[in-house]
Design an enzyme around this catalytic site. Structure first.
Site, PDB file in Angstrom:
ATOM      1  N   GLY A  15       0.614  -1.514  -0.258  1.00 22.54           N
ATOM      2  CA  GLY A  15      -0.315  -0.298   0.197  1.00 22.54           C
ATOM      3  C   GLY A  15       0.963   0.987  -0.196  1.00 22.54           C
ATOM      4  O   GLY A  15       1.611   1.377   0.226  1.00 22.54           O
ATOM      5  N   GLY A  17       1.365   5.746   1.042  1.00 25.47           N
ATOM      6  CA  GLY A  17       0.485   6.950   1.583  1.00 25.47           C
ATOM      7  C   GLY A  17       0.959   8.001   1.123  1.00 25.47           C
ATOM      8  O   GLY A  17       1.092   7.282  -0.075  1.00 25.47           O
ATOM      9  N   SER A  20       4.502   7.687   2.034  1.00 22.46           N
ATOM     10  CA  SER A  20       5.048   6.612   2.628  1.00 22.46           C
ATOM     11  C   SER A  20       4.289   5.563   0.780  1.00 22.46           C
ATOM     12  O   SER A  20       3.500   5.355   1.197  1.00 22.46           O
ATOM     13  CB  SER A  20       4.870   6.597   3.879  1.00 22.46           C
ATOM     14  OG  SER A  20       3.290   6.082   3.700  1.00 22.46           O
ATOM     15  N   VAL A  22       4.287   0.563   1.537  1.00 22.04           N
ATOM     16  CA  VAL A  22       4.274  -0.247   2.798  1.00 22.04           C
ATOM     17  C   VAL A  22       4.638  -1.559   1.921  1.00 22.04           C
ATOM     18  O   VAL A  22       3.996  -1.596   0.766  1.00 22.04           O
ATOM     19  CB  VAL A  22       3.366  -0.402   3.230  1.00 22.04           C
ATOM     20  CG1 VAL A  22       3.120  -1.575   4.244  1.00 22.04           C
ATOM     21  CG2 VAL A  22       3.103   0.463   4.698  1.00 22.04           C
ATOM     22  N   LYS A  37       7.611  -0.513   6.263  1.00 24.23           N
ATOM     23  CA  LYS A  37       7.310   1.070   5.891  1.00 24.23           C
ATOM     24  C   LYS A  37       8.344   1.974   5.345  1.00 24.23           C
ATOM     25  O   LYS A  37       9.396   2.636   6.193  1.00 24.23           O
ATOM     26  CB  LYS A  37       6.145   1.980   7.030  1.00 24.23           C
ATOM     27  CG  LYS A  37       5.924   3.107   6.155  1.00 24.23           C
ATOM     28  CD  LYS A  37       5.429   4.150   6.990  1.00 24.23           C
ATOM     29  CE  LYS A  37       2.657   3.727   7.234  1.00 24.23           C
ATOM     30  NZ  LYS A  37       2.657   3.987   7.967  1.00 24.23           N
ATOM     31  N   ASP A 130      -3.272  10.409  15.545  1.00 24.03           N
ATOM     32  CA  ASP A 130      -3.679   9.758  13.281  1.00 24.03           C
ATOM     33  C   ASP A 130      -4.787   8.201  13.823  1.00 24.03           C
ATOM     34  O   ASP A 130      -4.443   7.958  13.123  1.00 24.03           O
ATOM     35  CB  ASP A 130      -2.543   9.597  11.815  1.00 24.03           C
ATOM     36  CG  ASP A 130      -3.308   9.549  11.322  1.00 24.03           C
ATOM     37  OD1 ASP A 130      -4.215  10.491  10.947  1.00 24.03           O
ATOM     38  OD2 ASP A 130      -2.403   9.066  10.395  1.00 24.03           O
TER      39      ASP A 130
END
Length: 326
Positions: A15, A17, A20, A22, A37, A130
């Site tokens: 995935g 962000g 970032s 992962v 990450k 978060d």
């Protein structure tokens, strides 16, 4: 994509962000799968990298069954990388997209371990900053695991005109939006938003852009839709967590905060009223407190005494392939 970061082999991307990525990785030394990450920013900033490494060291000391542990942190080619436990499963955001609104009993069953994890971190003076469904992983047994304590907000903050903020706008507390104030109560507000989302089957606040979402969070009182069938007790606790005023009627210095918070909640909900102030789940004496829910025999939901009292009998994230921000 490089085949390795340090000694860790990269097997596939899980995935992304804002800043970032992962990966599913493999540790050849310990012979186990891990999640990595990597954090990349447009401008190299050794100071920021050091801050992230310091926070990773602090968070790595957390030991709790509902927290995803950090195994290792380092720097490669100017970018920070974090090594987490890998646990297959879905994150809560994906689970809710598939399931829709949950029953109060199911929502509370998921919420309690999350609150346990957050309370444990608060007892170590660590704020998540978060907390959101995509940072809560559900393993193959459905057990919630909270990840990215204290780190995600710095790593995956929006990259547009909201750069001065850290975190995800849809889960920000009003005091942070207006005054950049962050405390344990900010995590309480985010937990309330997550509980709202589980009960309603949608985010508590939606809008055409992040600024509209933030404006609504800072200025509107949130209310569950009529379709969410919750009793006064659960509704009262939810609205207490979602109070726009972070001030708590029960002081963290109170000699008996657990009992006082429970009594306060019961008094408000007994009259069907909404709680006005947000409870703290942190106590300066070093004990973390939070409202605990359990289903009663008639399957309705109510608040119960916190664990300082003798417990009454109840009736009868790991990184995975998902987007890292929602």
């Amino acid at each position: 994509m490089s085949k390795k970061i340090g000694r860790f082999e990269l097997r596939k991307e899980l995935g992304r962000g804002a800043q970032s990525t992962v990966y599913l990785g493999f540790d050849p030394q310990l012979q186990r799968e891990i999640a990595i990450k990597t954090v990349h920013v447009s401008r190299a900033d050794p100071t920021q990298n050091q801050v992230l490494l310091d926070e990773a060291r602090t968070v790595s000391k957390l030991r709790h069954p509902n927290i995803v542990p950090i195994f290792e942190a380092g720097e490669a080619d100017g970018d920070i990388y974090l090594v987490f436990e890998y646990v297959p499963g879905k994150n809560l955001a994906e689970f809710l997209r598939d399931s829709g609104a949950l029953s109060p009993v199911k929502a509370i069953g998921i919420m309690r371990p999350i609150l346990d994890a957050v309370a444990h971190a608060h007892a170590q003076s660590i704020i998540h900053r978060d907390l959101k469904p995509s940072n809560i992983l559900l393993d193959e047994n459905g057990t919630p695991r909270v990840m990215d304590f204290g780190i995600a907000a710095r790593v995956d903050s929006p990259s547009d005109d909201t750069q001065e903020y850290s975190g995800t706008p849809a889960y920000m507390a009003p005091e942070y939006i207006e005054n950049r104030q962050t405390s344990e109560r900010s995590d309480v507000f985010a937990a309330g938003l997550i509980l709202f989302e589980m009960l309603a089957g949608r985010r508590a606040v939606e809008g055409n852009n992040v600024f509209q979402v933030m404006h609504r969070l800072a200025n509107e009182n949130l209310k569950l839709p009529a379709s969410a069938a919750v009793d006064d007790a659960l509704g009262g606790i939810l609205y207490k967590a979602l109070a726009r005023d972070p001030g708590c009627a029960i002081s963290p210095q109170n000699s008996s905060p657990r009992r006082s918070i429970t009594i306060s909640i019961r008094k408000r909900t007994a009259k069907g009223g909404k709680a006005r102030s947000r409870p703290s789940i942190f106590c300066s004496a070093g004990c973390a407190t939070r409202a605990i829910f359990r289903p009663s025999r008639n399957r309705s939901v109510r608040s119960t005494r916190l664990p300082t009292a003798r417990p009454r009998a109840s009736p009868s994230s790991p990184i995975r392939s998902s987007r890292t921000s929602r």
